[in-house]
Design an enzyme around this catalytic site. Structure first.
Site, short mmCIF file in Angstrom:
data_model
loop_
_atom_site.label_atom_id
_atom_site.label_comp_id
_atom_site.label_asym_id
_atom_site.label_seq_id
_atom_site.Cartn_x
_atom_site.Cartn_y
_atom_site.Cartn_z
N GLY A 1 0.81 -1.11 0.04
CA GLY A 1 -0.01 -0.01 0.08
C GLY A 1 0.80 1.37 0.14
O GLY A 1 1.96 1.14 0.41
N LYS A 2 0.38 2.55 -0.27
CA LYS A 2 0.85 3.33 -0.43
C LYS A 2 0.32 4.83 -0.49
O LYS A 2 -0.89 4.60 -1.16
CB LYS A 2 2.07 3.76 -1.58
CG LYS A 2 3.10 4.75 -1.17
CD LYS A 2 4.10 3.84 -0.37
CE LYS A 2 5.46 4.54 -0.17
NZ LYS A 2 6.52 4.16 0.59
N GLY A 3 0.42 5.97 0.22
CA GLY A 3 -0.54 6.97 -0.01
C GLY A 3 0.16 8.31 0.50
O GLY A 3 1.30 8.34 0.32
N ASP B 1 6.70 8.30 5.86
CA ASP B 1 7.45 8.40 4.56
C ASP B 1 7.96 9.56 4.39
O ASP B 1 7.88 10.62 5.39
CB ASP B 1 6.45 7.81 3.49
CG ASP B 1 7.00 7.56 2.49
OD1 ASP B 1 8.07 8.31 1.64
OD2 ASP B 1 6.99 6.33 1.86
#
Length: 428
Positions: free
Chosen positions: A117-119, A158
């Site tokens: 996942g990434k956002g 991040d």
């Protein structure tokens, strides 16, 4: 939404390769070496879901601004989605999808029970006060709440976010759930359920893998020179650990440029970005050079540990290092990868080298679920064990199939993800 770099480029100018384009090309290359169902490969070219949300923020002056946030969820066949949240002006949907694909491979190559996942939010965090960043984070947590959770999707820090951001995010989620849910995010401060050693884990794993690669190539680490682009949360621990192991770190950098000493720097004396933001260029060193010049230094090992797309077709021919260990996510474009392969330059990919972050995030998740914290010594010992296990799996592929380190890492990951898909099947 186009990135700033691509939206301003003219038709006759080269544009940066997107993370999604790179991720798909890497998947295609790995699949060519394996007997994997084409339907699984097609499935893995696309995310399960992408959530786009509007995130309103009341600024300190009373005005309201609305920011765009994303959460890409690539694949959950091996477990909950896992990946970072970044606050950066160049966040795009495609970038989040591409980075979520990399997280799928990273978790699989480490054999962790997670998917990718990434956002992030399209915002420059430097333009926000601390109070504004907190309000933005809490509202983002509320907008994403239906899609995340300790057994569904577990964000982490991040670019532009940190342990404090994760603490706010966890608190906002927990308040709505009616109970403390420490496991909804990782990378938190230890006092609220974070793991000791999480902040330096990506850099520690880069150093471990660089050390193993140096040994594999038959080099004496005490005669090995290293240049590190980016002296932040990844580059600084990597540089210092390699320095402690006997390597000579001759150059490090921050966003403003690099310092260079062919005799070697005292990396413990140079302030990291966390210790003193943008202080590298203030350090008394024999030479000050640009970030671009650092990449082309005559060194044995180059560690790009800052941002993506820094090694490109334009500078790949000028890189003099014999070994590149990727500390950042996606620092090498496909064109540069091909040029390095032609030149015989070994490149150890990000999905292996910097996987210490997600690995210690896994340890943190376990600690939160079991309500029992680990000592720093145990975290370091467990990380060393997991990194060496992953290194051996990739090394076996390199030697068995005579492929590059990048292809080998993707082959390990793809085999594991494809096998899970084949066993679980397609429903209905």
């Amino acid at each position: 939404m186009a990135s700033a770099a691509s939206s301003t480029a003219k038709d006759d100018e080269p544009t940066e390769e997107t993370a999604l384009e790179t991720a798909r090309r890497q998947l295609t290359r790995a699949a060519a070496h394996l007997d994997v169902d084409p339907g699984v490969i097609e499935r893995l070219n696309h995310p399960n879901q992408v959530h786009r949300v509007s995130v309103p923020l009341e600024r300190d002056d009373g005005t309201t601004e609305v920011y765009t946030g994303y959460r890409a969820q690539h694949d959950s066949v091996r477990g909950p989605y896992k990946g970072g949240l970044r606050f950066h002006p160049d966040v795009t949907e495609d970038e989040c999808i591409g980075l979520s694909m990399w997280m799928t491979w990273k978790c699989a190559v480490m054999d962790l029970p997670f998917g990718g996942g990434k956002g992030g939010i399209v915002v420059n965090p430097k333009d926000l006060s601390v109070d504004e960043k907190e309000r933005l984070t809490r509202r983002f947590a509320e907008e994403l709440r239906p899609f995340i959770g300790p057994t569904k999707d577990i964000p982490a820090p991040d670019m532009g976010t940190d342990a404090q951001t994760m603490a706010w995010f966890m608190d906002a989620y927990s308040m709505q759930e009616g109970e403390t849910q420490a496991g909804v995010v990782t990378g938190k401060p230890p006092v609220v359920g974070g793991s000791k050693g999480r902040d330096t884990a990506p850099g520690r794993s880069v150093a471990i893998i660089a050390r193993e690669a140096i040994d594999y190539l038959g080099w004496d680490i005490e005669e090995t020179t290293v240049a590190v682009q980016g002296f932040g949360s990844v580059g600084a621990p990597a540089a210092r650990l390699l320095d402690d192991s006997g390597a000579t770190v001759v150059a490090v950098s921050d966003v403003n440029g690099a310092i260079y000493d062919p005799e070697g720097l005292d990396t413990h004396d140079v302030p990291t970005h966390e210790e003193e933001p943008e202080a590298v260029m203030k350090y008394d060193a024999p030479q000050k050079i640009s970030n671009e010049e650092l990449l082309e230094l005559d060194v044995d090992v180059l560690i790009p540990a800052a941002i993506g797309n820094v090694l490109t077709a334009e500078n790949a021919e000028d890189v003099q290092a014999e070994l590149i260990v990727e500390g950042a996510n996606g620092p090498t474009t496909t064109a540069a990868t091909e040029l390095f392969e032609e030149r015989g330059i070994q490149v150890v990919p990000d999905i292996l080298a910097n996987a210490g972050g997600v690995t210690v995030s896994y340890f943190e998740w376990l600690q939160d679920l079991n309500r029992r914290s680990w000592s720093l010594e145990r975290v370091h010992d467990e990380l060393e064990t997991e990194m060496l296990r992953a290194w051996e799996a990739v090394r076996e592929q390199v030697e068995t199939y005579d492929v590059t380190w990048r292809d080998a890492a993707y082959m390990v990951a793809l085999e594991r993800v494809a096998a899970a898909h084949e066993h679980r099947g397609l429903w209905p």
